[in-house]
Design a protein around this motif. Structure first.
Motif, PDB file in Angstrom:
ATOM      1  N   MET A  13       7.490  18.910 -33.335  1.00 53.05           N
ATOM      2  CA  MET A  13       6.987  20.410 -33.048  1.00 53.05           C
ATOM      3  C   MET A  13       5.926  20.432 -32.752  1.00 53.05           C
ATOM      4  N   TRP A  14       4.881  19.478 -33.248  1.00 49.11           N
ATOM      5  CA  TRP A  14       3.486  19.454 -32.688  1.00 49.11           C
ATOM      6  C   TRP A  14       3.152  19.301 -31.342  1.00 49.11           C
ATOM      7  N   PHE A  15       4.089  18.408 -30.881  1.00 45.75           N
ATOM      8  CA  PHE A  15       4.055  17.762 -29.405  1.00 45.75           C
ATOM      9  C   PHE A  15       4.628  18.887 -28.795  1.00 45.75           C
ATOM     10  N   SER A  16       5.388  19.546 -28.988  1.00 45.11           N
ATOM     11  CA  SER A  16       5.823  20.732 -28.030  1.00 45.11           C
ATOM     12  C   SER A  16       4.798  21.778 -28.096  1.00 45.11           C
ATOM     13  N   LEU A  17       4.193  22.085 -29.191  1.00 47.59           N
ATOM     14  CA  LEU A  17       3.130  23.120 -29.154  1.00 47.59           C
ATOM     15  C   LEU A  17       1.794  22.648 -28.143  1.00 47.59           C
ATOM     16  N   LEU A  18       1.464  21.460 -28.512  1.00 50.72           N
ATOM     17  CA  LEU A  18       0.284  20.698 -27.498  1.00 50.72           C
ATOM     18  C   LEU A  18       0.704  20.680 -25.974  1.00 50.72           C
ATOM     19  N   ALA A  19       2.191  20.361 -25.564  1.00 49.48           N
ATOM     20  CA  ALA A  19       2.400  20.331 -24.341  1.00 49.48           C
ATOM     21  C   ALA A  19       2.815  21.893 -23.875  1.00 49.48           C
ATOM     22  N   SER A  20       2.947  22.740 -24.767  1.00 43.49           N
ATOM     23  CA  SER A  20       2.699  24.224 -24.030  1.00 43.49           C
ATOM     24  C   SER A  20       1.568  24.759 -23.863  1.00 43.49           C
ATOM     25  N   LEU A  21       0.668  24.519 -24.819  1.00 43.00           N
ATOM     26  CA  LEU A  21      -1.179  24.954 -24.556  1.00 43.00           C
ATOM     27  C   LEU A  21      -1.343  24.186 -23.490  1.00 43.00           C
ATOM     28  N   SER A  22      -1.228  22.837 -23.325  1.00 41.85           N
ATOM     29  CA  SER A  22      -1.588  22.090 -22.204  1.00 41.85           C
ATOM     30  C   SER A  22      -1.013  22.804 -20.676  1.00 41.85           C
ATOM     31  N   ALA A  23       0.108  23.156 -20.557  1.00 40.85           N
ATOM     32  CA  ALA A  23       0.728  23.395 -19.416  1.00 40.85           C
ATOM     33  C   ALA A  23       0.035  24.930 -19.205  1.00 40.85           C
ATOM     34  N   ALA A  24      -0.057  25.769 -20.274  1.00 42.87           N
ATOM     35  CA  ALA A  24      -0.640  27.065 -19.870  1.00 42.87           C
ATOM     36  C   ALA A  24      -2.160  26.933 -19.291  1.00 42.87           C
ATOM     37  N   ALA A  25      -2.786  25.935 -20.015  1.00 44.05           N
ATOM     38  CA  ALA A  25      -4.398  25.558 -19.447  1.00 44.05           C
ATOM     39  C   ALA A  25      -3.990  25.232 -17.918  1.00 44.05           C
ATOM     40  N   LEU A  26      -3.248  24.157 -17.714  1.00 41.03           N
ATOM     41  CA  LEU A  26      -3.292  23.710 -16.407  1.00 41.03           C
ATOM     42  C   LEU A  26      -2.859  24.996 -15.240  1.00 41.03           C
ATOM     43  N   ILE A  27      -1.885  25.555 -15.662  1.00 36.82           N
ATOM     44  CA  ILE A  27      -1.336  26.659 -14.600  1.00 36.82           C
ATOM     45  C   ILE A  27      -2.597  27.705 -14.599  1.00 36.82           C
ATOM     46  N   TYR A  28      -3.053  28.098 -15.652  1.00 35.73           N
ATOM     47  CA  TYR A  28      -4.337  28.976 -15.374  1.00 35.73           C
ATOM     48  C   TYR A  28      -5.409  28.481 -14.679  1.00 35.73           C
ATOM     49  N   LEU A  29      -5.779  27.191 -14.915  1.00 33.11           N
ATOM     50  CA  LEU A  29      -7.076  26.576 -14.260  1.00 33.11           C
ATOM     51  C   LEU A  29      -6.847  26.449 -12.494  1.00 33.11           C
ATOM     52  N   SER A  30      -5.389  26.273 -12.273  1.00 38.22           N
ATOM     53  CA  SER A  30      -5.154  25.960 -10.908  1.00 38.22           C
ATOM     54  C   SER A  30      -4.950  27.147 -10.141  1.00 38.22           C
ATOM     55  N   ASP A  31      -4.838  28.534 -10.798  1.00 36.54           N
ATOM     56  CA  ASP A  31      -4.641  29.731 -10.198  1.00 36.54           C
ATOM     57  C   ASP A  31      -6.014  30.019  -9.361  1.00 36.54           C
ATOM     58  N   ARG A  32      -5.887  30.492  -8.098  1.00 31.14           N
ATOM     59  CA  ARG A  32      -7.192  30.882  -7.385  1.00 31.14           C
ATOM     60  C   ARG A  32      -7.979  32.160  -7.995  1.00 31.14           C
ATOM     61  N   GLN A  33      -7.309  32.898  -9.030  1.00 23.55           N
ATOM     62  CA  GLN A  33      -8.143  34.125  -9.303  1.00 23.55           C
ATOM     63  C   GLN A  33      -8.484  33.790 -10.836  1.00 23.55           C
ATOM     64  N   GLN A  34      -8.461  32.510 -11.353  1.00 16.11           N
ATOM     65  CA  GLN A  34      -8.887  32.199 -12.659  1.00 16.11           C
ATOM     66  C   GLN A  34     -10.500  32.167 -12.567  1.00 16.11           C
ATOM     67  N   ARG A  35     -11.300  32.502 -13.729  1.00 18.73           N
ATOM     68  CA  ARG A  35     -12.653  32.727 -13.912  1.00 18.73           C
ATOM     69  C   ARG A  35     -13.490  31.758 -14.882  1.00 18.73           C
ATOM     70  N   TRP A  36     -12.828  30.501 -15.152  1.00 24.79           N
ATOM     71  CA  TRP A  36     -13.540  29.422 -16.000  1.00 24.79           C
ATOM     72  C   TRP A  36     -14.274  28.639 -15.090  1.00 24.79           C
ATOM     73  N   LEU A  37     -13.599  28.077 -13.899  1.00 23.72           N
ATOM     74  CA  LEU A  37     -14.366  27.218 -13.101  1.00 23.72           C
ATOM     75  C   LEU A  37     -14.866  27.784 -11.707  1.00 23.72           C
ATOM     76  N   ASP A  38     -15.701  27.155 -11.177  1.00 29.18           N
ATOM     77  CA  ASP A  38     -16.312  27.609  -9.973  1.00 29.18           C
ATOM     78  C   ASP A  38     -15.121  27.403  -8.741  1.00 29.18           C
ATOM     79  N   ARG A  39     -14.445  26.381  -9.011  1.00 30.32           N
ATOM     80  CA  ARG A  39     -13.267  26.101  -8.055  1.00 30.32           C
ATOM     81  C   ARG A  39     -12.102  25.873  -8.744  1.00 30.32           C
ATOM     82  N   PRO A  40     -10.763  26.683  -8.233  1.00 29.25           N
ATOM     83  CA  PRO A  40      -9.488  26.250  -9.095  1.00 29.25           C
ATOM     84  C   PRO A  40      -9.230  24.529  -8.667  1.00 29.25           C
ATOM     85  N   LEU A  41      -8.457  24.212 -10.000  1.00 33.10           N
ATOM     86  CA  LEU A  41      -7.870  22.853  -9.579  1.00 33.10           C
ATOM     87  C   LEU A  41      -6.775  22.853  -8.550  1.00 33.10           C
TER      88      LEU A  41
END
Length: 94
Positions: free
Chosen positions: A1-29
């Motif tokens: 269950m902890w691995f599922s939680l970590l995978a879900s949160l990591s997937a959300a971070a990767l999807i968000y940070l690769s979006d062109r309208q994300q606001r955390w990084l100067d350029r998206p992934l």
């Protein structure tokens, strides 16, 4: 269950940070990272289904992905957008 939680949160971070309208990084992934994030989200959904059953597992997987992306965008909006004051002036005004 902890691995599922970590995978879900990591997937959300990767999807968000690769979006062109994300606001955390100067350029998206790169777009390859988004594909990796989608695959990780599908794998984490499968792990949640195996752990909790079909109905509850899919609901938990979807809500975790939704909440993680929502909270990341709200957090970025709170700390990076122009309504924050810097030296008495809004952050977007220079």
């Amino acid at each position: 269950m902890w691995f599922s939680l970590l995978a879900s949160l990591s997937a959300a971070a990767l999807i968000y940070l690769s979006d062109r309208q994300q606001r955390w990084l100067d350029r998206p992934l790169p777009t390859v990272v988004r594909a990796l994030g989608v695959l990780m989200a599908l794998a984490s959904a499968a792990l949640w289904v195996l752990t909790l059953g079909l109905g509850v597992g899919l609901m938990v997987a979807m809500w975790l992905l939704l909440l993680a992306v929502l909270l990341m965008s709200l957090w970025a909006g709170h700390y990076r957008d122009s309504f924050q004051k810097v030296n008495g002036k809004p952050g977007g005004v220079r």
